[in-house]
Design a protein around this motif. Sequence first.
Motif, PDB file in Angstrom:
ATOM      1  N   ARG A   1       1.440  -1.195   0.226  1.00 16.96           N
ATOM      2  CA  ARG A   1       0.120  -0.023  -0.036  1.00 16.96           C
ATOM      3  C   ARG A   1       0.872   1.574   0.091  1.00 16.96           C
ATOM      4  NH1 ARG A   1      -5.395   2.041   0.589  1.00 16.96           N
ATOM      5  NH2 ARG A   1      -5.018   4.601   1.290  1.00 16.96           N
ATOM      6  N   ALA A   2       1.462   0.903   0.900  1.00 20.59           N
ATOM      7  CA  ALA A   2       2.995   2.354   0.603  1.00 20.59           C
ATOM      8  C   ALA A   2       3.245   2.555  -1.018  1.00 20.59           C
ATOM      9  CB  ALA A   2       4.249   2.079   1.662  1.00 20.59           C
ATOM     10  N   SER A   3       3.950   1.368  -1.091  1.00 18.74           N
ATOM     11  CA  SER A   3       4.697   1.678  -2.234  1.00 18.74           C
ATOM     12  C   SER A   3       3.314   2.404  -3.803  1.00 18.74           C
ATOM     13  CB  SER A   3       4.949   0.603  -3.487  1.00 18.74           C
ATOM     14  OG  SER A   3       5.592  -0.604  -2.536  1.00 18.74           O
ATOM     15  N   LEU A   4       1.656   2.003  -3.237  1.00 19.83           N
ATOM     16  CA  LEU A   4       1.417   2.791  -4.333  1.00 19.83           C
ATOM     17  C   LEU A   4       1.011   3.999  -3.966  1.00 19.83           C
ATOM     18  CD1 LEU A   4      -1.663  -0.034  -4.154  1.00 19.83           C
ATOM     19  CD2 LEU A   4       0.130   0.796  -6.336  1.00 19.83           C
ATOM     20  N   GLU A   5       0.911   4.506  -2.532  1.00 23.94           N
ATOM     21  CA  GLU A   5       0.781   6.066  -2.346  1.00 23.94           C
ATOM     22  C   GLU A   5       2.209   7.065  -2.293  1.00 23.94           C
ATOM     23  OE1 GLU A   5      -0.399   6.084   2.398  1.00 23.94           O
ATOM     24  OE2 GLU A   5      -1.724   4.631   2.318  1.00 23.94           O
ATOM     25  N   ARG A   6       3.130   6.087  -2.509  1.00 24.58           N
ATOM     26  CA  ARG A   6       4.086   6.792  -3.127  1.00 24.58           C
ATOM     27  C   ARG A   6       3.682   7.725  -4.442  1.00 24.58           C
ATOM     28  NH1 ARG A   6       7.392   3.652  -0.207  1.00 24.58           N
ATOM     29  NH2 ARG A   6       7.707   2.048  -2.970  1.00 24.58           N
TER      30      ARG A   6
ATOM     31  N   ALA B   1      -7.307   8.958  -1.696  1.00 24.38           N
ATOM     32  CA  ALA B   1      -7.906   8.767  -3.170  1.00 24.38           C
ATOM     33  C   ALA B   1      -8.879   7.793  -3.526  1.00 24.38           C
ATOM     34  CB  ALA B   1      -6.467   8.827  -3.717  1.00 24.38           C
ATOM     35  N   SER B   2      -9.636   7.488  -4.587  1.00 24.58           N
ATOM     36  CA  SER B   2     -10.334   6.776  -4.972  1.00 24.58           C
ATOM     37  C   SER B   2      -9.164   5.477  -5.805  1.00 24.58           C
ATOM     38  CB  SER B   2     -11.406   7.266  -6.098  1.00 24.58           C
ATOM     39  OG  SER B   2     -10.335   7.466  -7.273  1.00 24.58           O
ATOM     40  N   VAL B   3      -9.904   4.382  -6.119  1.00 26.61           N
ATOM     41  CA  VAL B   3      -9.474   3.875  -6.676  1.00 26.61           C
ATOM     42  C   VAL B   3      -8.859   4.100  -7.930  1.00 26.61           C
ATOM     43  CG1 VAL B   3      -9.686   1.051  -7.695  1.00 26.61           C
ATOM     44  CG2 VAL B   3     -10.450   1.548  -5.318  1.00 26.61           C
ATOM     45  N   GLU B   4      -9.554   4.259  -8.433  1.00 32.16           N
ATOM     46  CA  GLU B   4      -9.094   4.719 -10.263  1.00 32.16           C
ATOM     47  C   GLU B   4      -8.775   6.003 -10.064  1.00 32.16           C
ATOM     48  OE1 GLU B   4     -13.125   4.974  -8.403  1.00 32.16           O
ATOM     49  OE2 GLU B   4     -13.299   3.685 -10.052  1.00 32.16           O
ATOM     50  N   ASP B   5      -7.942   6.220  -8.867  1.00 35.41           N
ATOM     51  CA  ASP B   5      -7.296   8.324  -9.483  1.00 35.41           C
ATOM     52  C   ASP B   5      -5.592   7.298  -8.665  1.00 35.41           C
ATOM     53  OD1 ASP B   5      -8.113   9.910  -9.930  1.00 35.41           O
ATOM     54  OD2 ASP B   5      -9.012  10.590  -7.910  1.00 35.41           O
ATOM     55  N   ALA B   6      -5.729   6.175  -8.404  1.00 32.11           N
ATOM     56  CA  ALA B   6      -4.607   5.244  -7.708  1.00 32.11           C
ATOM     57  C   ALA B   6      -3.774   4.293  -9.188  1.00 32.11           C
ATOM     58  CB  ALA B   6      -5.443   4.479  -6.420  1.00 32.11           C
TER      59      ALA B   6
END
Length: 617
Positions: free
Chosen positions: A530-535, A542-547
């Motif tokens: 999760r932290a890898s994505l948040e970076r 944020a929404s899933v689509e934005d991620a």
Amino acid sequence: MQDGRGGMDGWGIDHGYHATNGEWHETPAATRDAIRAAMGGAVDEPSAPEGPPVWTVPVGWGGETLRSPCRLRLEDGTDVGVVEALPPDLPIGRHRLIPVDRGPATLLLVRPRSCHRPEDMRRSALAVQAYASRSRQSWGIGDLRDLRLLGHWAREHGIDHLALSPLHAPSPGDHPQPSPYYPSSRRNLNPLHITIDEAPGAANDDRIRSLGDEARALLADRRIDRTAVWAAKRQALQLLFEGLGTTGHRELDAFRAERGDDLERWAAFCTISEDHPGTWRDWLTELQHPDSPAVARYVAERADRARFHCWLQLLADRQLAGLADVAPLVTDLAVGVDPGGADAWIDQDQLALDARVGAPPDDFAADGQDWGLPPSIPHRMREDGYETFARTIRASLRHGAGIRIDHVLGLFRLFWIPPGGSASDGAYVRYPADDLLTVLAIESERAGAFVIGEDLGTVEEGVRDDLATIGVLSTRLVYFEDTPPSQWPSNVGGAVTTHDLPTIAGTWTGADGRLRSEAGLSNDGAGSLRASLERLVGDGDASVEDAVVANHRALATSPVDLAIANLDDVLCLEERPNMPGTVDEWPNWSIAHPDPVDDLIAGPPPATLESIRRTSP
């Protein structure tokens, strides 16, 4: 390349390995003896047979005087005659220098500068699980027409390639193996993906129409029932084959002549399998080797069945070619084969059939991993002149613009699990990496196809340098890297995740953790993913689509040669295709997408797809 703690013995068995925590694990004497025996060696033999000498030269090399006159025979069978020096115009390939005087022939590898690399190598790819993308016309499983629709849609929206899960053939029984990474044959195609409605004679046949209506009822369930799908497709294909006209049979004859032994031996295996349950090692002894006279007699008596299985390969090949005409493909080569399947029967003299390939215990799998795949015996590969390896690469590149090599680290070393042992009893065995990489480069250049190596996990020092030198793209994942894609090198196939890891939506919503818990697995490491994505997203709310968009856009604008997005992520799906460590606890390789391909391509493209399009770094 040798391990820094003492190298290997004469059979290529490492003296030990460093675990992921840095701890040294010595190879037990019993493991060494068992692996040596699996290779066909006696306890008192200090080293494996050397095999033929191998000489590798770059293309264009010539003029060097040989030690003695030799007859030069090219890979295609051309006899150049007796030479005293290498001609400067030798084509790339695996040739033979046969001494005029007594002595062993030398395998002459004439290599290109590197694997093929297109001049405009800054591309994108949409990775698709072939079985999962179904249309309303599908017979219960994604087929080659569905993939053609998807490929056309992706190309229309600026995506360069369709990257497919392996299309390798499973064994031809009533219950097809679901995993594309546990194939019966890597040199033949899976007939489950044939589009029946586009087969010759299908359009005006009421019997086929009725079978299709029954098979399409399977679309109501997202879980793919391969047994039911194959029962319907096999019946339809048999009916169509019985009505095949003269033109169709002529085309089949030409195809059989083109494909040669790889196709004929596959057809022989399928023909015998129809009458003999179990694996080939359960067959009558006289049928257990493909070169036996009994096999030839058996297939001759059932020639029509062998033709049927050849025809299935013709259909699959032609439909795959049609897909490749619409969207340039990146194919996928599994690391090994089912020990009870066709390639193991055909190549049995090169395989350690009672050993298995896997991975040692580590922080992610405390008991290690046993993949159930028999390893090739290194010295037997050399004795074969790497012919089987080359044919396997060539088959996967037949309609591919690129190829992904699963566990490319296996070209350097494989973790062998001895017969009767567990992963904790295993040891690494070395392979002739320089030779194998040269053969890979030869086939890549011939096909005009680039190569991606799946080099995830524990990678020895120097391996990625060797891969880069020969032109194999490395694999990097957002999930596993400490730096953002903007700082990655260019010789990379970059992605966020793979089929064995959580989807972006599964990680972002926490759904993957819940599913793992339901399957009885721990969820260690979910926080770091999760932290890898948040970076790259910058906003934990944020929404899933934005991620999905943020992570794909980071890849698309990065320096990497190939930016890869999984269709599961484009669709914001929470279920992953495969959950390692499960069997019945999770429907691995059997979850279809919730909506048909027809709906996807009919509507406006999602922003998640648009984010994959390449822009300047």
